[in-house]
Design an enzyme around this catalytic site. Structure first.
Site, short mmCIF file in Angstrom:
data_model
loop_
_atom_site.label_atom_id
_atom_site.label_comp_id
_atom_site.label_asym_id
_atom_site.label_seq_id
_atom_site.Cartn_x
_atom_site.Cartn_y
_atom_site.Cartn_z
N ARG A 108 0.84 -1.20 0.00
CA ARG A 108 0.00 0.00 0.00
C ARG A 108 0.87 1.23 0.00
O ARG A 108 1.83 1.31 0.76
CB ARG A 108 -0.92 0.04 1.22
CG ARG A 108 -2.16 -0.80 1.04
CD ARG A 108 -3.12 -0.67 2.19
NE ARG A 108 -3.80 -1.95 2.38
CZ ARG A 108 -4.78 -2.14 3.23
NH1 ARG A 108 -5.20 -1.18 3.99
NH2 ARG A 108 -5.35 -3.32 3.33
N SER A 142 -8.14 -1.01 -0.22
CA SER A 142 -9.22 -1.34 0.71
C SER A 142 -9.94 -0.08 1.19
O SER A 142 -10.54 0.63 0.40
CB SER A 142 -8.66 -2.15 1.88
OG SER A 142 -9.70 -2.56 2.74
N HIS A 143 -9.85 0.22 2.48
CA HIS A 143 -10.58 1.35 3.07
C HIS A 143 -9.71 2.60 3.18
O HIS A 143 -10.15 3.61 3.71
CB HIS A 143 -11.08 0.96 4.46
CG HIS A 143 -9.98 0.56 5.39
ND1 HIS A 143 -9.46 -0.72 5.40
CD2 HIS A 143 -9.27 1.26 6.31
CE1 HIS A 143 -8.49 -0.78 6.29
NE2 HIS A 143 -8.36 0.41 6.86
N LYS A 157 -2.97 -6.57 -3.46
CA LYS A 157 -3.16 -7.80 -2.68
C LYS A 157 -2.88 -8.97 -3.61
O LYS A 157 -3.41 -9.01 -4.73
CB LYS A 157 -4.58 -7.89 -2.11
CG LYS A 157 -4.85 -6.88 -1.01
CD LYS A 157 -6.21 -7.07 -0.37
CE LYS A 157 -6.42 -6.08 0.78
NZ LYS A 157 -7.73 -6.21 1.43
N ASP A 188 -16.69 -2.44 2.97
CA ASP A 188 -15.55 -1.55 2.81
C ASP A 188 -15.22 -1.43 1.32
O ASP A 188 -15.90 -1.99 0.46
CB ASP A 188 -14.35 -2.02 3.65
CG ASP A 188 -13.77 -3.34 3.21
OD1 ASP A 188 -14.40 -4.05 2.40
OD2 ASP A 188 -12.66 -3.68 3.68
N ASP A 222 -13.01 -2.47 -0.90
CA ASP A 222 -12.78 -3.61 -1.79
C ASP A 222 -13.74 -4.76 -1.50
O ASP A 222 -13.60 -5.85 -2.07
CB ASP A 222 -11.32 -4.08 -1.74
CG ASP A 222 -10.89 -4.57 -0.36
OD1 ASP A 222 -11.52 -4.18 0.64
OD2 ASP A 222 -9.91 -5.34 -0.28
N ASP A 241 -14.33 -6.83 0.89
CA ASP A 241 -14.02 -8.11 1.54
C ASP A 241 -14.50 -8.14 2.99
O ASP A 241 -14.48 -9.17 3.64
CB ASP A 241 -12.53 -8.47 1.45
CG ASP A 241 -11.60 -7.45 2.13
OD1 ASP A 241 -12.09 -6.38 2.54
OD2 ASP A 241 -10.40 -7.72 2.21
N ARG A 242 -14.97 -6.98 3.53
CA ARG A 242 -15.54 -6.94 4.87
C ARG A 242 -16.97 -6.44 4.81
O ARG A 242 -17.30 -5.59 3.99
CB ARG A 242 -14.73 -6.00 5.78
CG ARG A 242 -13.40 -6.57 6.20
CD ARG A 242 -12.74 -5.69 7.23
NE ARG A 242 -12.48 -4.34 6.72
CZ ARG A 242 -12.34 -3.27 7.50
NH1 ARG A 242 -12.45 -3.38 8.81
NH2 ARG A 242 -12.08 -2.10 6.96
N HIS A 290 -13.81 -9.46 9.32
CA HIS A 290 -13.28 -10.37 8.30
C HIS A 290 -13.84 -11.76 8.62
O HIS A 290 -13.71 -12.24 9.75
CB HIS A 290 -11.75 -10.43 8.33
CG HIS A 290 -11.09 -9.26 7.65
ND1 HIS A 290 -11.04 -9.13 6.29
CD2 HIS A 290 -10.46 -8.18 8.14
CE1 HIS A 290 -10.40 -8.02 5.97
NE2 HIS A 290 -10.04 -7.42 7.08
#
Length: 472
Positions: free
Chosen positions: A21, A107-108, A117, A256, A258, A260-261, A348
């Site tokens: 990142r 992500s966030h 990732k 979020d 991307d 994934d959460r 997660h």
């Protein structure tokens, strides 16, 4: 790549423990990404293999995806560009197609960031302990030398769309067609759930489910014009909470950036804790595994989830395994234990049927199934899984973190407590009435407190006592 004299690339600022990142144009550029793509192929030995590359809605993601693909093809890999994908779509593709892959997302993180990732074939995670460090070193070498050596045969670059396959796969895992009608508000935060929600829960690609979906911020926009795509922060849930009340919805879902959460809001506009979601999904996965002949299904939970989770797992005939915080630990233990499901306090959620990877959408589908197969509201259903009172995570900015923990230990040494050091320090009352954990952040000057107790006065008393000692 262009050759320039006396370049000295150091990528350590953007290479983290589990991913990459950085700030676009500074610590992550197309030139850097191309070198990382080449190093990814070399370190994992993927010359002649197919690799998958996608990205989220951030403005730099298409350029970075192409640069990574170019670097990978130069080292002899065949690349399938997946275009716009959520992170769990990448995990699906890496699992279903048994191919390594990468997706561009931060992500966030705020709009100025992007990142990468990466996963091995079968959606196995790549971390600093399983190849990420070597990728960094080799990418730095290519950058400092000013060129990427060409493989004997350059790889081909093609395009592939996996959204329909991903959506069909999730619908096979959780059949929602028999649910009672539900009104669902979904806040995509201008992130990738704006693409995946209509595909999985709506009728964009597949037959309609008995749901009315009220969209909030489904427009893909990596500048995040409405609020940051980080539902862990309570202020970012306010629009969703208001919309659930306004529309008289049964449930609210917040993803979020991307996707994934996933965070869950009940019909009263109140958050349902990730620990309660872990318990709810664990119950369903234990029952499903037992129905297929598994005697004692294993559920993973990190040490910050409510103690209600292991209690419920034991009651339902499963076996709970406690781990450190962090997805690389959870995924490793999932694989070792053959666990059917794993949950973290940070929302997660990991599934054996999803290659031990985390997916917010599949967790949301389990919650919708649990809600839709009974008549009560989510607030009542959720209460079964939240018998204790939690403080949430409280950060204290402390220079001498070890000294602060020692002050707490000395103050509690005459109490009837047990202390373990699996991840930070967890203090537990022997009578079971409360516990708290103090964890130093690895990346920030924070000491993090999580406390839980049998009732609110006890939790507040423990919380305030610990904070007074920490901040003394």
């Amino acid at each position: 790549m262009t050759s320039e004299q006396n370049k000295n690339f150091d990528l350590s600022a953007s290479f983290k423990a589990y991913d990459v990142r950085g700030i676009v144009g500074e610590s992550i550029t197309a030139e850097i990404v191309e070198a990382v793509g080449a190093a990814f192929i070399d370190v994992l030995g993927l010359e002649g293999e197919t690799v998958l590359v996608g990205g989220d809605m951030r403005p730099s993601s298409p350029e970075f995806s192409q640069a990574f693909a170019n670097g990978a093809a130069r080292r002899g890999a065949n690349v399938q560009l997946l275009d716009l994908i959520s992170t769990d779509e990448l995990y699906y593709a890496c699992g279903a197609l048994n191919a390594a892959g990468a997706t561009f997302t931060a992500s966030h993180n705020p709009a100025e960031y992007n990142g990468i990732k990466m996963a091995k074939a079968g959606a196995q995670p790549i971390s600093s302990e399983s190849g990420l460090k070597e990728i960094q070193v080799l990418a730095e070498q290519y950058l400092n030398e000013g060129s990427i050596p060409a493989a004997a045969v350059r790889g081909q670059i093609g395009v592939r769309d996996v959204l329909r396959d991903y959506s069909e796969y999730l619908r096979q895992l959780v059949d929602l067609s028999g649910s009672r009608p539900l009104k669902i508000v979904v806040d995509a935060g201008n992130g990738m759930a704006g693409l995946t929600t209509p595909a999985v829960l709506g009728n964009k690609l597949l037959p309609a489910l008995p749901f009315e979906i009220i969209p909030l911020y489904f427009e893909l926009d990596g500048s995040f014009p409405n609020h940051p795509a980080n539902p862990l922060e309570p202020e970012n849930l306010r629009d969703l909470q208001a919309a659930v009340i306004k529309h008289g919805a049964d449930i609210g879902l917040a993803f979020d950036g991307d996707a994934d959460r996933c965070f869950v809001i009940d019909e009263k506009g109140e958050p349902v804790s990730p620990s309660a979601i872990t318990g709810m999904v664990a119950r369903r996965e234990i029952a499903r595994a037992q129905a297929s002949g598994e005697e004692t299904p294993v559920i993973i939970h990190n040490l910050l989830t409510s103690k209600a989770v292991p209690e419920l797992v034991a009651k339902d005939g499963g076996r709970a395994v406690r781990t450190r915080v962090g997805h690389s630990f959870i995924k490793a233990v999932m694989a070792e234990e053959g666990a059917v499901f794993g949950g973290e306090h940070s929302a997660h959620f990991y599934f054996r049927d999803f290659w031990n990877a985390d997916t917010g959408m599949l967790a949301a589908m389990h919650v919708l199934a649990a809600l839709g197969e009974q008549d009560g509201p989510l607030s009542e259903l959720g209460r079964q899984y939240e018998p204790y009172v939690s403080s949430g995570e409280i950060n204290s900015e402390i220079d001498d973190k070890a000294g602060a923990v020692e002050r707490v230990r000395l103050d509690f040494q005459n109490d009837d407590v047990e202390i373990d050091h699996m991840d930070g320090s967890t203090f537990s009352a022997k009578d079971g009435s409360w516990w708290f954990n103090l964890r130093p952040s690895n990346t920030e000057p924070f000491l993090r407190l999580n406390a839980e107790a049998k009732d609110l006065p006890t939790m507040e008393k423990i919380r305030d006592r610990v904070l007074a000692l920490v901040r003394a």
